[in-house]
Design a protein around this motif. Structure first.
Motif, PDB file in Angstrom:
ATOM      1  N   HIS A  61       0.834  -1.199   0.000  1.00  8.54           N
ATOM      2  CA  HIS A  61       0.000   0.000   0.000  1.00  8.54           C
ATOM      3  C   HIS A  61       0.879   1.263   0.000  1.00  8.54           C
ATOM      4  O   HIS A  61       0.677   2.184  -0.798  1.00  8.54           O
ATOM      5  CB  HIS A  61      -0.917  -0.040   1.229  1.00  8.54           C
TER       6      HIS A  61
ATOM      7  N   HIS B 201       1.508   4.219  -2.897  1.00  4.12           N
ATOM      8  CA  HIS B 201       1.422   5.671  -2.657  1.00  4.12           C
ATOM      9  C   HIS B 201       2.659   6.377  -3.216  1.00  4.12           C
ATOM     10  O   HIS B 201       2.534   7.445  -3.828  1.00  4.12           O
ATOM     11  CB  HIS B 201       1.292   5.976  -1.168  1.00  4.12           C
TER      12      HIS B 201
ATOM     13  N   TYR C 278      -0.368   6.283  -6.530  1.00  2.52           N
ATOM     14  CA  TYR C 278      -1.712   5.761  -6.281  1.00  2.52           C
ATOM     15  C   TYR C 278      -2.264   6.419  -5.022  1.00  2.52           C
ATOM     16  O   TYR C 278      -1.515   6.770  -4.116  1.00  2.52           O
ATOM     17  CB  TYR C 278      -1.677   4.239  -6.101  1.00  2.52           C
ATOM     18  N   ASP C 279      -3.590   6.566  -4.961  1.00  2.00           N
ATOM     19  CA  ASP C 279      -4.210   7.172  -3.794  1.00  2.00           C
ATOM     20  C   ASP C 279      -5.599   6.591  -3.601  1.00  2.00           C
ATOM     21  O   ASP C 279      -6.088   5.835  -4.438  1.00  2.00           O
ATOM     22  CB  ASP C 279      -4.278   8.689  -3.939  1.00  2.00           C
ATOM     23  N   HIS C 280      -6.257   6.974  -2.516  1.00  2.00           N
ATOM     24  CA  HIS C 280      -7.592   6.445  -2.223  1.00  2.00           C
ATOM     25  C   HIS C 280      -8.523   7.514  -1.665  1.00  2.00           C
ATOM     26  O   HIS C 280      -9.478   7.196  -0.979  1.00  2.00           O
ATOM     27  CB  HIS C 280      -7.498   5.244  -1.268  1.00  2.00           C
TER      28      HIS C 280
ATOM     29  N   ASP D 100     -13.233   7.932  -4.735  1.00  3.16           N
ATOM     30  CA  ASP D 100     -13.736   6.556  -4.826  1.00  3.16           C
ATOM     31  C   ASP D 100     -13.146   5.796  -6.014  1.00  3.16           C
ATOM     32  O   ASP D 100     -12.820   4.615  -5.893  1.00  3.16           O
ATOM     33  CB  ASP D 100     -15.263   6.533  -4.912  1.00  3.16           C
TER      34      ASP D 100
ATOM     35  N   ASP E 216     -10.245   6.359  -7.507  1.00  2.00           N
ATOM     36  CA  ASP E 216      -8.840   6.094  -7.211  1.00  2.00           C
ATOM     37  C   ASP E 216      -8.710   4.968  -6.187  1.00  2.00           C
ATOM     38  O   ASP E 216      -7.832   4.114  -6.298  1.00  2.00           O
ATOM     39  CB  ASP E 216      -8.152   7.350  -6.681  1.00  2.00           C
ATOM     40  N   ALA E 217      -9.601   4.969  -5.191  1.00  2.00           N
ATOM     41  CA  ALA E 217      -9.578   3.920  -4.168  1.00  2.00           C
ATOM     42  C   ALA E 217      -9.842   2.553  -4.801  1.00  2.00           C
ATOM     43  O   ALA E 217      -9.167   1.566  -4.468  1.00  2.00           O
ATOM     44  CB  ALA E 217     -10.603   4.213  -3.076  1.00  2.00           C
TER      45      ALA E 217
ATOM     46  N   MET F  39      -6.695   1.481  -6.630  1.00  2.00           N
ATOM     47  CA  MET F  39      -5.616   1.110  -5.714  1.00  2.00           C
ATOM     48  C   MET F  39      -5.896  -0.226  -5.046  1.00  2.00           C
ATOM     49  O   MET F  39      -5.011  -1.091  -4.967  1.00  2.00           O
ATOM     50  CB  MET F  39      -5.412   2.211  -4.671  1.00  2.00           C
ATOM     51  N   GLU F  40      -7.121  -0.426  -4.580  1.00  2.00           N
ATOM     52  CA  GLU F  40      -7.471  -1.687  -3.921  1.00  2.00           C
ATOM     53  C   GLU F  40      -7.361  -2.862  -4.877  1.00  2.00           C
ATOM     54  O   GLU F  40      -6.870  -3.928  -4.502  1.00  2.00           O
ATOM     55  CB  GLU F  40      -8.871  -1.599  -3.314  1.00  2.00           C
TER      56      GLU F  40
END
Length: 167
Positions: free
Chosen positions: A131, A135, A139-141, A144, A146-147, A150-151
């Protein structure tokens, strides 16, 4: 090829745990998944305690409480479009790898979260380092879209390591 991960140990529990092994595994998995040669990139990972990360979280995020992991990218790499993968960074060389940034990870919070979630500390810390490295790569979260990106990226990387979906 091996990624270059410089380890700073501020809490000896990280030394006993094997933070360097775990950080190298996470870095190689992330960079390899993205098609980057791990030998051409470098990051710093600091293993600390809750007191230290609380100070960092207060100083950099104005949140004076412990957290599991923090990251400081060496430069802004995020995409300008929500849900779009960031552009890949330019590689360095084996003698002078490109710097991705710094990560701090807190022992007590990580160990407690792993226990609360019924996971091994190794699997949980590997996930948190993946994670954090994402970053560093932009990548970011916060958004929604982007989250979700990333997930999903984390899930795919974790799957290659035989680690169960944390979400």
């Amino acid at each position: 090829m091996n990624a270059t991960v410089d380890i700073v140990i501020e809490d000896d529990r990280w030394l006993a745990f094997g933070l360097e092994r775990c950080a190298l595994r996470a870095a190689q998995a992330v960079l390899g998944h993205l098609g980057l040669d791990p030998a051409l990139f470098q990051a710093v990972v600091m293993g600390c305690d809750d007191a230290r990360i609380t100070g960092l979280n207060a100083d950099f995020r104005d949140k004076p409480r412990p957290t599991n992991v923090l990251s400081w990218p060496s430069e802004e790499r995020g995409s300008e479009y929500a849900g779009e993968a960031p552009a890949l960074p330019a590689p360095g060389t084996q003698d002078d790898p490109a710097t991705l940034g710094d990560i701090a990870i807190a022992w007590e919070t990580c160990a407690q979260e792993a226990a609360d979630q019924g996971k091994s500390v190794d699997d949980h810390v590997t996930h948190l380092l993946i994670h954090g490295i994402l970053h560093l790569l932009g990548y970011d979260h916060i958004d929604d879209d982007d989250a979700a990106l990333m997930e999903e990226t984390e899930r795919r990387i974790l799957e290659t390591l035989g680690i169960a979906d944390p979400y």
